[in-house]
Scaffold this motif. Structure first.
Motif, mmCIF file in Angstrom:
data_model
loop_
_atom_site.group_PDB
_atom_site.id
_atom_site.type_symbol
_atom_site.label_atom_id
_atom_site.label_comp_id
_atom_site.label_asym_id
_atom_site.label_seq_id
_atom_site.Cartn_x
_atom_site.Cartn_y
_atom_site.Cartn_z
ATOM 1 N N GLN A 59 0.853 -1.185 0.000
ATOM 2 C CA GLN A 59 0.000 0.000 0.000
ATOM 3 C C GLN A 59 0.888 1.234 0.000
ATOM 4 O O GLN A 59 2.096 1.114 0.076
ATOM 5 C CB GLN A 59 -0.957 0.033 1.203
ATOM 6 C CG GLN A 59 -0.303 0.117 2.553
ATOM 7 C CD GLN A 59 -0.024 -1.228 3.165
ATOM 8 O OE1 GLN A 59 -0.732 -2.189 2.898
ATOM 9 N NE2 GLN A 59 1.003 -1.310 3.987
ATOM 10 N N ALA A 60 0.266 2.401 -0.139
ATOM 11 C CA ALA A 60 0.987 3.689 -0.141
ATOM 12 C C ALA A 60 2.072 3.758 -1.216
ATOM 13 O O ALA A 60 3.154 4.300 -1.000
ATOM 14 C CB ALA A 60 1.594 3.975 1.233
ATOM 15 N N SER A 61 1.762 3.242 -2.399
ATOM 16 C CA SER A 61 2.718 3.319 -3.504
ATOM 17 C C SER A 61 2.936 4.774 -3.923
ATOM 18 O O SER A 61 4.015 5.133 -4.412
ATOM 19 C CB SER A 61 2.246 2.491 -4.700
ATOM 20 O OG SER A 61 0.979 2.927 -5.144
ATOM 21 N N ASP A 62 1.914 5.618 -3.729
ATOM 22 C CA ASP A 62 2.062 7.038 -4.068
ATOM 23 C C ASP A 62 3.124 7.701 -3.189
ATOM 24 O O ASP A 62 3.958 8.477 -3.680
ATOM 25 C CB ASP A 62 0.720 7.771 -3.949
ATOM 26 C CG ASP A 62 0.085 7.646 -2.567
ATOM 27 O OD1 ASP A 62 0.319 6.624 -1.886
ATOM 28 O OD2 ASP A 62 -0.644 8.574 -2.168
ATOM 29 N N GLU A 63 3.125 7.373 -1.900
ATOM 30 C CA GLU A 63 4.133 7.931 -0.989
ATOM 31 C C GLU A 63 5.526 7.426 -1.345
ATOM 32 O O GLU A 63 6.508 8.162 -1.241
ATOM 33 C CB GLU A 63 3.795 7.567 0.459
ATOM 34 C CG GLU A 63 2.528 8.219 0.989
ATOM 35 C CD GLU A 63 2.603 9.736 1.001
ATOM 36 O OE1 GLU A 63 3.697 10.267 1.272
ATOM 37 O OE2 GLU A 63 1.578 10.375 0.726
#
Length: 232
Positions: free
Chosen positions: A121-125
């Motif tokens: 998860q949190a690939s955008d970060e």
């Protein structure tokens, strides 16, 4: 040994005849698979917890690969020395944790020829961190396992801070758009649905934060639809 779709996709991205580090190796399935198929020379298999490392040790012994694997207990890339391995896998963790692992052992990360990252998860970060710290995203791959689509990000350090032309590329990797990855339309569709669900959950509530979140989600939906149209 048959790997899951996710693990197989990661294994396929490792170059031939390299010395590999598998960070967060868990059961050691990827190192065992790669060694049995004579794809790599040697592997450092590391995990922060003793339990997974013991599981990996059993798998390695069953396959008689103990002379080609160095099992190490420790956190992230800190178990390595600079120049000790060619490539590293950091998979099955959150994007923020992966960023922290790279930051904590930045000099080691900089020296690697390639790093294969698979955030849960949190690939955008993670992408924000990579661009801001001078890593180049060489390629991205989408892989579907059961009902979930996973993102795999392949990077190397270039030392040049990059800016994305549009913030939506933090959400959906530009590489999968450019090459029209077979799963990209389904992946974008899932992202749109996630935003719609967030709006449905908070709609009707009051407050500045709520209003800002709804605006943010509507903006993402618009941008995601534009990406979808481009791919089509």
């Amino acid at each position: 040994m048959k790997l899951s779709e996710r693990l197989q996709a990661i294994a396929n991205l490792v170059d031939d005849n390299v010395i590999l580090a598998d960070i967060g190796t868990d059961h050691g399935y990827i190192p065992v698979y790669l060694l049995n198929n004579k794809k790599i020379k040697y592997v450092v298999a590391a995990d922060i917890n003793k339990g997974p490392l013991e599981n990996a040790k059993k798998e390695i012994l069953v396959n008689n690969l103990q002379n080609k694997v160095d099992l190490r207990l420790g956190s992230g890339l800190s178990v390595l020395k600079i120049g000790e391995v060619d490539e590293a896998i950091i998979a099955g963790m959150g994007g923020v944790l992966i960023s922290e692992i790279l930051e904590d052992s930045f000099e080691i990360a900089k020296d690697l020829k390639k790093i294969i990252l698979q955030p849960m998860q949190a690939s955008d970060e993670l992408r924000k961190y990579l661009y801001n710290k001078g890593f180049e995203i060489i390629d991205e791959v989408l892989v579907k396992e059961d009902f979930r689509i996973y993102e795999i990000i392949i990077v190397r350090y270039k030392g040049k801070v990059s800016e994305v032309e549009d913030n939506i590329y933090y959400e959906v990797g530009k590489k999968v758009i450019e090459k029209r990855d077979p799963l990209v339309l389904e992946f974008i569709g899932k992202k749109i649905n996630e935003c719609k669900k967030i709006i449905q959950k908070i709609e009707g509530k009051e407050g500045e934060k709520i209003e800002n979140k709804i605006k943010e989600c509507n903006y993402k939906i618009q941008k995601l639809k534009e990406l979808k149209s481009y791919v089509c």
